[in-house]
Design an enzyme around this catalytic site. Structure first.
Site, mmCIF file in Angstrom:
data_model
loop_
_atom_site.group_PDB
_atom_site.id
_atom_site.type_symbol
_atom_site.label_atom_id
_atom_site.label_comp_id
_atom_site.label_asym_id
_atom_site.label_seq_id
_atom_site.Cartn_x
_atom_site.Cartn_y
_atom_site.Cartn_z
ATOM 1 N N ASP A 97 0.777 -1.231 0.000
ATOM 2 C CA ASP A 97 0.000 0.000 0.000
ATOM 3 C C ASP A 97 0.813 1.287 0.000
ATOM 4 O O ASP A 97 0.318 2.337 0.382
ATOM 5 C CB ASP A 97 -0.924 -0.001 1.227
ATOM 6 N N GLU A 119 0.223 -9.108 -0.916
ATOM 7 C CA GLU A 119 -0.487 -8.567 0.248
ATOM 8 C C GLU A 119 -1.676 -7.707 -0.216
ATOM 9 O O GLU A 119 -1.867 -6.566 0.194
ATOM 10 C CB GLU A 119 0.429 -7.753 1.164
ATOM 11 N N GLU A 133 -2.206 5.107 2.687
ATOM 12 C CA GLU A 133 -2.094 3.685 2.354
ATOM 13 C C GLU A 133 -3.416 3.050 1.936
ATOM 14 O O GLU A 133 -3.450 2.217 1.021
ATOM 15 C CB GLU A 133 -1.491 2.923 3.538
ATOM 16 N N HIS A 214 5.619 5.606 13.119
ATOM 17 C CA HIS A 214 5.994 6.424 11.958
ATOM 18 C C HIS A 214 4.802 6.847 11.090
ATOM 19 O O HIS A 214 4.984 7.529 10.090
ATOM 20 C CB HIS A 214 6.967 5.645 11.068
ATOM 21 N N ARG A 216 1.906 8.563 9.100
ATOM 22 C CA ARG A 216 1.629 9.964 8.789
ATOM 23 C C ARG A 216 0.380 10.478 9.492
ATOM 24 O O ARG A 216 0.320 11.632 9.896
ATOM 25 C CB ARG A 216 1.455 10.142 7.269
ATOM 26 N N HIS A 247 12.350 6.219 13.662
ATOM 27 C CA HIS A 247 12.290 6.364 12.203
ATOM 28 C C HIS A 247 13.047 7.614 11.774
ATOM 29 O O HIS A 247 13.109 8.608 12.511
ATOM 30 C CB HIS A 247 10.822 6.448 11.771
#
Length: 383
Positions: A97, A119, A133, A214, A216, A247
C-alpha cells in the site's frame, strides 16, 4: 520458456516482505528476476537487503529532501516508465500500500504490463486511516491482474469489490516467511547482537518494551500523545527498559526527541536492520507500534501487542486476542501497557502464539501461481 519478472519496492516494510519472495524467485526455474528499488527509504532499505543477502538490479533513488507525495509520484512515474520501456518485463510485482506500490502499478498499467499485487485486499474502509495507504491499496487493486491476499478476510474484500475469484490466490503473508527465515538463520549462524553498541547496553535481567512509530496520520497531536504516554510509563516503571528505534523521518525524530531524550530508561536508537529488529522483538516483553507488519509478526512469536492506531486493516490479529487497538490517547496507552506490565493473567492471555497470516511458505505459493499464470498468459497471447 523463461519469464522476466520485475519486482518494485521502495520502503523498508516492502523490502522485508518482498525479500523472501525475491530469494525464492531467484532460484525458481524459468524466472528471470529484476529487483528495482525506488529508494523511498534508501538507508533503511540497504539494511534489509544486507540482512537477507540480496542485491538490487536497479536503484532509482527518487527521494529528495522535503519531497511531497505528489513530487515523489511524479519522479516515480517518470523513472519507472523508463525502466519498463527498457526491460519490458512479463509482469510487475508490487507490494501492499505504499506510494511506490501504487505508482509502480499505474506506470505498468499505462504500458499494458501485467501487475501482480502481493499482500492484496487489506482494508479499513476509511480512506483517511491509514493515509495514504488505504487509497494506495484500493487503487492498486483496480488495475492489478493477479491478487495475492494473505487471508480469507482479504480475499472477501476483493470479491466484494468485483475482483474475479480466478484472479485471486490466498497465500498467507510473506512477512511470516521473512520472520521465520531470519530466526532460523540467526540460530544457524549462532548470531548474537553483542557487537551492536545500541543493543549491548540492554540488561537481560530487566523487562523490555519495544516501540515503533511512523504513521503519517499520527503526525502532530497523535505523536505528542504517544510520546507523553511513553514518558509517563518510563516514570511509572523505572525498572523497565523502553527501546525505541526512531524512524528517520524528520517529523518523527523531532516529536520523539523533544519529549523522550532525557528519560534514563528510554533508549532512543537508530533504525535497526531486520536481523537486529527480529532479535529485539524476541527479547521484548511487550510491543507498542503503529506499524502494519509488526501486527503480523508479534503474534506469530507470542508477543503481546498494543497498536497505536484507531483502526486496523488486519482484523484477524484482533480475533486471536493477542493484539489490542489503543489509538493515540495517552491515558488509554498508559492504562493498557500498565495492565500488561502489572497483571500476570492479562499478560499470559495475550502472550500466546497466534499466527493467522500463514506458515512461512507464502513465497512458494506466489511463485507457483505466478509461473502458472505467466505460462497460460503467454500461450493465450500467441494463439
Amino acid at each position: 520458456m523463461s519469464f522476466k519478472v520485475m519486482m518494485v519496492f521502495g520502503t523498508r516494510p516492502e523490502a522485508i516482505k518482498m525479500a523472501p519472495l525475491a530469494r525464492v524467485l531467484r532460484q525458481w526455474p524459468g524466472i528471470e528476476l529484476n529487483i528495482c528499488s525506488t529508494g523511498q527509504h534508501l538507508e533503511m532499505l540497504k539494511q534489509v537487503l544486507d540482512s537477507f543477502e540480496l542485491t538490487v538490479d536497479e536503484n532509482l533513488q527518487v527521494m529528495t529532501q522535503g519531497q511531497s507525495l505528489n513530487g515523489l509520484s511524479e519522479q516515480l512515474l517518470i523513472n519507472l516508465d523508463k525502466s519498463y520501456e527498457r526491460l519490458h518485463p512479463d509482469i510487475v510485482l508490487v507490494h501492499g500500500d505504499t506510494t511506490t506500490s501504487f505508482i509502480a502499478a499505474l506506470a505498468a498499467f499505462y504500458r499494458h504490463l501485467p501487475i501482480g499485487h502481493v499482500e492484496a485486499g487489506l482494508r479499513t474502509g476509511n480512506l483517511r486511516a491509514p493515509w495514504p495507504e488505504e487509497a494506495n491499496r484500493r487503487l492498486t487493486a483496480v488495475i492489478a491482474d493477479l491478487h495475492f491476499p494473505p487471508t480469507r478476510h482479504a480475499q472477501d474484500n476483493l470479491l466484494r469489490e468485483g475482483v474475479p475469484l480466478e484472479n485471486i490466490e490466498i497465500t498467507g503473508n510473506t512477512v511470516i516467511d521473512a520472520l521465520m527465515w531470519m530466526r532460523t538463520h540467526q540460530q544457524e549462524i549462532q548470531w548474537h547482537p553483542a557487537a551492536n553498541s545500541a543493543l549491548s547496553v540492554l540488561d537481560d535481567n530487566r523487562r523490555m518494551v519495544l516501540i515503533t512509530g511512523h504513521r503519517r496520520e499520527n503526525f502532530g497531536e497523535g505523536f505528542r500523545n504517544i510520546c507523553q504516554a511513553l514518558a509517563d510509563l518510563a516514570l511509572r516503571y523505572p525498572d523497565v527498559q523502553f527501546v525505541y528505534p526512531v524512524h528517520l523521518n524528520p517529523r518523527v525524530q523531532s516529536a520523539v526527541y523533544d519529549v523522550l531524550s532525557d528519560k534514563p530508561n528510554i533508549y532512543l536508537i537508530a533504525p535497526q536492520n531486520y536481523q537486529h529488529f527480529v532479535w529485539l522483538m524476541g527479547r521484548a516483553h511487550i510491543i507498542l507500534t503503529d506499524s502494519g507488519g509488526i501486527q503480523e509478526e508479534a503474534p506469530a512469536i507470542g508477543k503481546p501487542l498494543l497498536v497505536l492506531r484507531e483502526v486496523t486493516e488486519r482484523p484477524s490479529v484482533l480475533e486471536g486476542g493477542t493484539v489490542l487497538l489503543v489509538g493515540t490517547d495517552t491515558t488509554k496507552i498508559v492504562k493498557e501497557a500498565s495492565q500488561l506490565l502489572d497483571d500476570e493473567a492479562t499478560y499470559k492471555r495475550m502472550s500466546r502464539v497466534h499466527s493467522p497470516y500463514g506458515d512461512g511458505h507464502a513465497s512458494e505459493r506466489i511463485a507457483k501461481r505466478l509461473c502458472t499464470w505467466l505460462s497460460a498468459h503467454s500461450a493465450s497471447s500467441t494463439v
